[in-house]
Write an enzyme that holds these catalytic residues in place. Structure first.
Site, PDB file in Angstrom:
ATOM      1  N   TRP A  62       0.842  -1.202   0.000  1.00 23.10           N
ATOM      2  CA  TRP A  62       0.000   0.000   0.000  1.00 23.10           C
ATOM      3  C   TRP A  62       0.866   1.236   0.000  1.00 23.10           C
ATOM      4  O   TRP A  62       2.058   1.188   0.310  1.00 23.10           O
ATOM      5  CB  TRP A  62      -1.045  -0.007   1.103  1.00 23.10           C
ATOM      6  CG  TRP A  62      -0.585  -0.294   2.537  1.00 23.10           C
ATOM      7  CD1 TRP A  62       0.664  -0.675   2.957  1.00 23.10           C
ATOM      8  CD2 TRP A  62      -1.408  -0.247   3.708  1.00 23.10           C
ATOM      9  NE1 TRP A  62       0.668  -0.864   4.304  1.00 23.10           N
ATOM     10  CE2 TRP A  62      -0.583  -0.605   4.805  1.00 23.10           C
ATOM     11  CE3 TRP A  62      -2.738   0.065   3.954  1.00 23.10           C
ATOM     12  CZ2 TRP A  62      -1.066  -0.651   6.116  1.00 23.10           C
ATOM     13  CZ3 TRP A  62      -3.201   0.012   5.267  1.00 23.10           C
ATOM     14  CH2 TRP A  62      -2.381  -0.334   6.323  1.00 23.10           C
ATOM     15  N   ASP A  76     -14.936  19.549 -10.294  1.00 20.33           N
ATOM     16  CA  ASP A  76     -15.004  20.869  -9.649  1.00 20.33           C
ATOM     17  C   ASP A  76     -16.393  21.015  -9.015  1.00 20.33           C
ATOM     18  O   ASP A  76     -17.416  20.981  -9.726  1.00 20.33           O
ATOM     19  CB  ASP A  76     -14.874  22.000 -10.668  1.00 20.33           C
ATOM     20  CG  ASP A  76     -13.498  22.138 -11.296  1.00 20.33           C
ATOM     21  OD1 ASP A  76     -12.512  21.606 -10.759  1.00 20.33           O
ATOM     22  OD2 ASP A  76     -13.422  22.827 -12.338  1.00 20.33           O
ATOM     23  N   HIS A  80     -15.901  25.502  -5.110  1.00 20.93           N
ATOM     24  CA  HIS A  80     -14.551  25.801  -5.605  1.00 20.93           C
ATOM     25  C   HIS A  80     -14.419  27.283  -5.946  1.00 20.93           C
ATOM     26  O   HIS A  80     -13.346  27.855  -5.801  1.00 20.93           O
ATOM     27  CB  HIS A  80     -14.266  24.940  -6.845  1.00 20.93           C
ATOM     28  CG  HIS A  80     -12.954  25.186  -7.514  1.00 20.93           C
ATOM     29  ND1 HIS A  80     -11.769  25.352  -6.839  1.00 20.93           N
ATOM     30  CD2 HIS A  80     -12.643  25.266  -8.837  1.00 20.93           C
ATOM     31  CE1 HIS A  80     -10.794  25.522  -7.705  1.00 20.93           C
ATOM     32  NE2 HIS A  80     -11.289  25.486  -8.917  1.00 20.93           N
TER      33      HIS A  80
HETATM   34  C1  23J Z   1      -7.984  27.706  -9.669  1.00 22.59           C
HETATM   35  C2  23J Z   1      -7.872  28.894 -10.381  1.00 22.59           C
HETATM   36  C3  23J Z   1      -8.072  28.897 -11.751  1.00 22.59           C
HETATM   37  C4  23J Z   1      -8.401  27.716 -12.382  1.00 22.59           C
HETATM   38  C5  23J Z   1      -8.532  26.512 -11.678  1.00 22.59           C
HETATM   39  C6  23J Z   1      -8.309  26.542 -10.317  1.00 22.59           C
HETATM   40  C7  23J Z   1      -8.915  25.255 -12.344  1.00 22.59           C
HETATM   41  O1  23J Z   1      -8.889  25.134 -13.528  1.00 22.59           O
HETATM   42  C8  23J Z   1      -9.442  24.118 -11.575  1.00 22.59           C
HETATM   43  O2  23J Z   1      -8.833  23.049 -11.501  1.00 22.59           O
HETATM   44  O3  23J Z   1     -10.551  24.247 -11.068  1.00 22.59           O
HETATM   45  S1  23J Z   1      -8.661  27.741 -14.117  1.00 22.59           S
HETATM   46 MN    MN Z   2     -10.641  22.087 -10.847  1.00 22.47          MN
END
Ligand code: 23J
Ligand code: MN
Length: 258
Positions: A62, A76, A80
């Protein structure tokens, strides 16, 4: 058993239905999004072996893994993005599980992206796709097929120059149409994120994240094998790990198709 489930089992066993893996391998070589250095960085995937049939564990193997929530083929969640932060059930552990499964609408813009790596899907392209394939139903996963997953060299996958990455995505108006007028589950892309490479400089910055997550919709990034799906007729299952207060998660994305 319900007739639907019995037919599903029979059709899978007979090969009348096929399961297509839309997931990229997850490991130290997995490309991770790079943002301007003023922002925090998501670390590359790393791992250590705990035991491999050795003194640390004679009968078992593991590993420990260390990775960002948004690594490789990943989900996402609405939380987020700041626009989705106050929505109900906006985290990986609280989204109703019914919302992880939906019919796939695959929009193929591979040829356009060969000519223009900064290609943006516009409302007119969605309406033209619908004129051929029918209206995108509520609760659909809309998958943008760009051919980008064929770029196995990370330099070609990121396609960056002094002005940043050049990869395709959605115009603000296209994201608004899909989120507000079609009420989709979310969008899926072959690129490292659901916004175009240049989208940090758009108004608003990262419009797809801003609009989709503000409307409670999801994202799927770093998909592959979209060329094995029909434009309509497949079902996509994308269930993130049940990370408590998770903003996203690596995910095994499966499609069931004829
Ligand atoms: C944080 C800031 C900008 C972006 C992203 C994350 C992602 O693409 C993501 O993985 O959610 S564009
Ligand atoms: Mn993402």
């Amino acid at each position: 058993m319900s007739a639907t489930l019995a037919a599903l089992v029979a059709d899978l066993a007979a090969g009348r239905l096929r399961v297509v893996d839309l997931t990229q391998p997850l490991g130290p070589a997995t490309p991770v999004i790079e943002l301007p250095p003023i922002f925090g960085a998501s670390p590359p995937y790393s791992e250590e072996v705990i035991s491999r049939y050795d003194a640390q564990g004679p009968g078992w193997y593991w590993k420990t893994i260390h990775l960002g929530e948004h690594t490789g083929t990943h989900f996402d969640a609405p939380v987020h993005w700041v626009t989705g932060k106050d929505l109900p059930n906006n985290t990986t552990d609280t989204i109703p599980v019914e919302r992880f499964i939906g019919p796939a609408c695959v929009i193929d813009v591979t040829a356009e992206c060969v000519l223009d790596p900064d290609y943006l899907l516009e409302p007119e392209h969605i309406l033209a796709w619908e004129a051929t394939h029918g209206r995108i139903p509520a609760g659909a996963w809309v998958l943008l097929q760009t051919g980008w997953s064929k770029r196995s060299d990370p330099a070609e996958f990121f396609n960056a120059d002094e002005n940043g990455p050049h990869t395709p995505g959605f115009s603000k108006a296209a994201s608004e149409l899909l989120a507000y007028e079609r009420d989709i589950l979310g969008v899926g892309v072959e690129t490292v994120g659901t916004d175009a490479g240049q989208a940090g400089g758009f108004d608003p910055p990262f419009p797809n994240h801003t609009i989709m997550h503000g409307a409670g919709k999801f994202g799927l990034a770093s998909l592959t094998n979209l060329d094995q799906l029909p434009p309509t007729g497949a079902i996509v299952i994308a269930a993130p790990l049940k990370i408590v207060d998770g903003s996203g998660s690596p995910v095994r994305v499966l499609a069931i198709t004829e």
